[in-house]
Write an enzyme that holds these catalytic residues in place. Sequence first.
Site, PDB file in Angstrom:
ATOM      1  CD  GLU A  79      -4.373   6.637   2.211  1.00 41.11           C
ATOM      2  OE1 GLU A  79      -4.399   5.508   2.594  1.00 41.11           O
ATOM      3  OE2 GLU A  79      -3.387   7.394   2.358  1.00 41.11           O
ATOM      4  CG  HIS A 129      -1.673   1.135   1.528  1.00 36.38           C
ATOM      5  ND1 HIS A 129      -2.899   1.273   1.006  1.00 36.38           N
ATOM      6  CD2 HIS A 129      -1.312   2.333   2.013  1.00 36.38           C
ATOM      7  CE1 HIS A 129      -3.293   2.699   1.452  1.00 36.38           C
ATOM      8  NE2 HIS A 129      -2.553   3.383   2.181  1.00 36.38           N
ATOM      9  CD  GLU A 130       2.032   3.479   3.623  1.00 34.26           C
ATOM     10  OE1 GLU A 130       2.178   4.591   3.183  1.00 34.26           O
ATOM     11  OE2 GLU A 130       1.095   3.277   4.569  1.00 34.26           O
TER      12      GLU A 130
END
Length: 173
Positions: A162, A91-92
């Site tokens: 996000e 995700h990062e």
Amino acid sequence: FNLLAYFFSDKMAIAASRARPVTETELPHVYGIVRRLAMQMDIPEPRIYVIDSPQPNAFATGRSPRHAAVAVTTGILQTLDNGELEAVLGHELAHVQNRDILIASIAAMIGAALSIVARMGFWFGGGDNRNNPLGAIGAILSLIIAPFVAMLIQFAISRTREFQADQSGAEIT
């Protein structure tokens, strides 16, 4: 200010979180996960930092994939297993690949511009009819509404990024 924040976002975020750089011998499993994900995503391997905090957290920062950094807390390293940590790091790294720091910087600049235009309208607007009470009410409302609208725009963009990082991270892991 937003341009400075964009160019030095990695250094500012690392300093603000009191993160320290770590070597591959200190965190070999994190380096292994990040190296493999970066290769799969076709991005340069980011610098890796650790934050001494029991709170499980991680973040990525940097104005481009070449200037990226990833930080993890000691809490997340103790809490998650390798598969879960891989999902978080995916995700990062998706934030890095998708250039979300650039997008957030542009959103902040748009928000600041909206607020500045509203203030300019308040101070320099009004034309020849400055004694009109409705003009004063409109000006005051614009000072309240413009920052609120700017904040909503930033929140919407942040939420969208996000969700995109979730999707990209899930696909790559």
